[in-house]
Design a protein around this motif. Sequence first.
Motif, PDB file in Angstrom:
ATOM      1  N   THR A 421      28.713 -22.473  -0.798  1.00 54.39           N
ATOM      2  CA  THR A 421      29.381 -23.381   0.128  1.00 54.39           C
ATOM      3  C   THR A 421      28.495 -24.559   0.488  1.00 54.39           C
ATOM      4  N   TRP A 422      27.174 -24.350   0.507  1.00 51.65           N
ATOM      5  CA  TRP A 422      26.229 -25.397   0.881  1.00 51.65           C
ATOM      6  C   TRP A 422      25.098 -25.455  -0.150  1.00 51.65           C
ATOM      7  N   ILE A 423      24.579 -26.639  -0.404  1.00 48.11           N
ATOM      8  CA  ILE A 423      23.413 -26.834  -1.267  1.00 48.11           C
ATOM      9  C   ILE A 423      22.497 -27.853  -0.595  1.00 48.11           C
ATOM     10  N   PRO A 424      21.194 -27.880  -0.957  1.00 51.67           N
ATOM     11  CA  PRO A 424      20.306 -28.915  -0.394  1.00 51.67           C
ATOM     12  C   PRO A 424      20.704 -30.297  -0.913  1.00 51.67           C
ATOM     13  N   LEU A 425      20.477 -31.303  -0.078  1.00 53.05           N
ATOM     14  CA  LEU A 425      20.796 -32.676  -0.476  1.00 53.05           C
ATOM     15  C   LEU A 425      19.995 -33.082  -1.714  1.00 53.05           C
ATOM     16  N   ALA A 426      18.789 -32.572  -1.850  1.00 51.31           N
ATOM     17  CA  ALA A 426      17.977 -32.900  -3.027  1.00 51.31           C
ATOM     18  C   ALA A 426      18.641 -32.391  -4.307  1.00 51.31           C
ATOM     19  N   GLY A 427      19.326 -31.244  -4.228  1.00 53.63           N
ATOM     20  CA  GLY A 427      20.032 -30.744  -5.401  1.00 53.63           C
ATOM     21  C   GLY A 427      21.163 -31.660  -5.825  1.00 53.63           C
ATOM     22  N   GLU A 428      21.901 -32.207  -4.856  1.00 54.54           N
ATOM     23  CA  GLU A 428      22.980 -33.146  -5.184  1.00 54.54           C
ATOM     24  C   GLU A 428      22.406 -34.419  -5.801  1.00 54.54           C
ATOM     25  N   PHE A 429      21.308 -34.915  -5.244  1.00 55.83           N
ATOM     26  CA  PHE A 429      20.683 -36.117  -5.800  1.00 55.83           C
ATOM     27  C   PHE A 429      20.186 -35.860  -7.220  1.00 55.83           C
ATOM     28  N   SER A 430      19.587 -34.693  -7.451  1.00 55.48           N
ATOM     29  CA  SER A 430      19.097 -34.371  -8.796  1.00 55.48           C
ATOM     30  C   SER A 430      20.250 -34.313  -9.791  1.00 55.48           C
ATOM     31  N   GLN A 456      12.239 -35.618   4.772  1.00 53.35           N
ATOM     32  CA  GLN A 456      12.780 -34.763   5.821  1.00 53.35           C
ATOM     33  C   GLN A 456      14.254 -34.420   5.596  1.00 53.35           C
ATOM     34  N   LEU A 457      14.907 -35.125   4.644  1.00 49.32           N
ATOM     35  CA  LEU A 457      16.322 -34.836   4.377  1.00 49.32           C
ATOM     36  C   LEU A 457      16.528 -34.059   3.079  1.00 49.32           C
ATOM     37  N   GLU A 458      15.461 -33.738   2.370  1.00 50.64           N
ATOM     38  CA  GLU A 458      15.630 -33.090   1.068  1.00 50.64           C
ATOM     39  C   GLU A 458      16.332 -31.747   1.180  1.00 50.64           C
ATOM     40  N   ASN A 459      16.043 -30.981   2.234  1.00 54.38           N
ATOM     41  CA  ASN A 459      16.642 -29.653   2.381  1.00 54.38           C
ATOM     42  C   ASN A 459      17.847 -29.640   3.308  1.00 54.38           C
ATOM     43  N   ALA A 460      18.352 -30.827   3.691  1.00 56.37           N
ATOM     44  CA  ALA A 460      19.538 -30.879   4.543  1.00 56.37           C
ATOM     45  C   ALA A 460      20.743 -30.325   3.779  1.00 56.37           C
ATOM     46  N   PRO A 461      21.467 -29.336   4.318  1.00 59.89           N
ATOM     47  CA  PRO A 461      22.587 -28.740   3.583  1.00 59.89           C
ATOM     48  C   PRO A 461      23.832 -29.622   3.621  1.00 59.89           C
ATOM     49  N   ILE A 462      24.493 -29.747   2.471  1.00 61.56           N
ATOM     50  CA  ILE A 462      25.780 -30.430   2.372  1.00 61.56           C
ATOM     51  C   ILE A 462      26.668 -29.633   1.429  1.00 61.56           C
ATOM     52  N   PRO A 463      28.008 -29.807   1.489  1.00 62.19           N
ATOM     53  CA  PRO A 463      28.881 -29.173   0.496  1.00 62.19           C
ATOM     54  C   PRO A 463      28.581 -29.729  -0.897  1.00 62.19           C
ATOM     55  N   PRO A 464      28.635 -28.906  -1.945  1.00 58.75           N
ATOM     56  CA  PRO A 464      28.304 -29.388  -3.292  1.00 58.75           C
ATOM     57  C   PRO A 464      29.329 -30.385  -3.808  1.00 58.75           C
ATOM     58  N   LEU A 465      28.866 -31.279  -4.704  1.00 57.24           N
ATOM     59  CA  LEU A 465      29.717 -32.268  -5.373  1.00 57.24           C
ATOM     60  C   LEU A 465      30.427 -33.155  -4.367  1.00 57.24           C
ATOM     61  N   LEU A 490      21.619 -45.298  -4.567  1.00 47.56           N
ATOM     62  CA  LEU A 490      21.998 -44.111  -3.806  1.00 47.56           C
ATOM     63  C   LEU A 490      20.912 -43.846  -2.768  1.00 47.56           C
ATOM     64  N   THR A 491      21.273 -43.918  -1.491  1.00 42.77           N
ATOM     65  CA  THR A 491      20.274 -43.768  -0.430  1.00 42.77           C
ATOM     66  C   THR A 491      20.772 -42.783   0.610  1.00 42.77           C
ATOM     67  N   ALA A 492      19.822 -42.153   1.310  1.00 43.48           N
ATOM     68  CA  ALA A 492      20.113 -41.260   2.433  1.00 43.48           C
ATOM     69  C   ALA A 492      19.177 -41.615   3.579  1.00 43.48           C
ATOM     70  N   SER A 493      19.701 -41.553   4.795  1.00 40.53           N
ATOM     71  CA  SER A 493      18.890 -41.903   5.963  1.00 40.53           C
ATOM     72  C   SER A 493      19.455 -41.201   7.190  1.00 40.53           C
ATOM     73  N   ALA A 501      23.918 -38.207  19.104  1.00 37.71           N
ATOM     74  CA  ALA A 501      23.641 -37.185  18.092  1.00 37.71           C
ATOM     75  C   ALA A 501      23.164 -37.851  16.808  1.00 37.71           C
ATOM     76  N   VAL A 502      22.165 -37.228  16.163  1.00 36.85           N
ATOM     77  CA  VAL A 502      21.614 -37.754  14.918  1.00 36.85           C
ATOM     78  C   VAL A 502      22.514 -37.351  13.760  1.00 36.85           C
ATOM     79  N   ARG A 503      22.870 -38.330  12.931  1.00 42.19           N
ATOM     80  CA  ARG A 503      23.721 -38.072  11.779  1.00 42.19           C
ATOM     81  C   ARG A 503      22.990 -38.486  10.503  1.00 42.19           C
ATOM     82  N   MET A 504      23.384 -37.873   9.437  1.00 40.42           N
ATOM     83  CA  MET A 504      22.866 -38.227   8.117  1.00 40.42           C
ATOM     84  C   MET A 504      23.844 -39.203   7.466  1.00 40.42           C
TER      85      MET A 504
END
Length: 589
Positions: A421-430, A456-465, A490-493, A501-504
């Motif tokens: 259900t969730w993957i690290p953001l770094a996995g989606e970028f890869s 600091q955002l590499e391990n942030a969980p997001i839904p895959p794809l 492609l950028t993340a911040s 509240a802090v958002r990605m």
Amino acid sequence: MRLSLRLKVSVPVLLLVTPLFLFLYYTNIYSTNIVREKVSESASGTLALHLGGLDELLEQTGIYLLRTANDSMLLELYAESGPDSVNYYLSIRKLMDQWYNDVSYYSVIRSVFVYHQDRDELFLSSREEYYREKEAIREGLSSRLRTSRLPTSQKWEIVTVGGEPVLYKALPDKSGRLLVGVLVGIDSLAQPLLQLDSARSDERVGIVSRDGDLLWGRFSDDELSRIRGHLNDPSDRASASVRLDDDKAYLFVNKPSLFADLNVFILLDERSLLDELPLFQRVIRWIPVAVLATIVILFVLLSRLVFKPIQRLAGGMRTLGRGRLDYRLKEGNSKEFQLITQQFNRMAEQIGSLKIDVYEERMKVQHAELKHLQAQIHPHFFMNSLNIVFHLVDLRKDQLIKKMIGHLVAYFRFLMSTNETWIPLAGEFSHIRNYMEIHRVMYPDRIVFEERLPQQLENAPIPPLLVQPFVENAMKHGFVNNRKPFRIELTASEEAGEDGAVRMVIRIRDSGPGFSGEQLERLNLGAYEREPTDRHLGIWNVRRRLAMFDDERATLSFRNDPEGGGLVELRLPLREEGDHSDVSGLDRR
């Protein structure tokens, strides 16, 4: 002639008791029908959920058969090779190895086979013993193997192979000389239904063909005959009552399959469903007798002990009818009305429980829809990538071939492993990086890809794809100018919202022509999501998953970059690694 006082009292009491008795009797019948209707709806929803999973297995297996018959180079090699050639034996061996893995992967497949009509040759891979299965297929499908005509229906056909009913479907290959077929075992297909059977001891589940033949389940001939009478009932009833050999009445609910001529049905013991109501019925029958036996004593207390409780009962029924299922009557001093009150409260509690069950079934359906949404995204450039590899082989570009294949392997390994259900953001970028590297091999020196992912955002969980559909859209619609390199960023911040509240924030920027005014209006208003098409399926998919996971906390916006090109922005709640407690909007309802 003057009437006696007993008669004067008895007649009005009888006139009062008779409507009361009829009212309570009607209430009992009405409550019984309500219980049966709610149970039928709950069982029908459960059955539809399980049948949907069964149909999905058949659909996936049919797609596998179509892909095997049309896209297998080994089948073409086998069809064109003679029995004395090396290619003949090489193609057969590799086909058997490949199908052995396919049979192991698709749990419902019993056998995969190929039949050469000109040479009367049959090769297969099966879960059964090879030679016994081969003989069973020749015997059970002899007429179907030798005919050149295929069934006009796209549904799976029910046949008997080796003395067992199985589902059968076959397609010709490109050459027209081979027939590729798949057998699906009924037992393996029915395994999810065992969950229904094990849930309650008073449930019985079965599968029958449209002709009424029993395919799975344990029922006698007499029971099956009674069940057949309700399979094609033209009435609009959602359920019917069937009496089986144990002399019990069962609530019968059935659903037809979309991909095969079979029905799945469930039988629920009505006595166990309505075990509280018979006592209610017996009490109602004895109320007039009790009133008549104590008419003298009750005459003075009639108003306080009878009419007021009846008014409270009627008021309770109206309150219950308005949807206040938590309403309960207070017990009175009269034993008879105390029993009525207790049974009324039990009935209200049962109806409330049944309504909760219906809500739970809807939640399960939404969870199943979520899994379906996650499985909808498939690669669209697979054949183009293989074509590039083919041309690189002709040009003997060994290093590019290795690089291309390496990225393809990484790309499709990611697609095939997105069951989480969730993957690290770094996995989606890869994953997106592999996707872009494949395109850079296809179009060297014409594509520039840049990415920025803070540590600091590499391990942030997001839904895959979640991000890939927008990168694909940028490549598909923005890569139109051949005079200068096409750029994708492609950028993340992290950003603080208006509520603190802090958002990605994930941005996908390209150097293409950008969006038209009409496109921006429709995209930002969600018009494509309300009326999804094949061209905008990815956007619809992302919005549906965002709504399920984050409700109103996640946003998706489209605009044109002032420096040129399109810009897509995804704003998501920032979760800590391992914090997946709110995996669905359902949990907050």
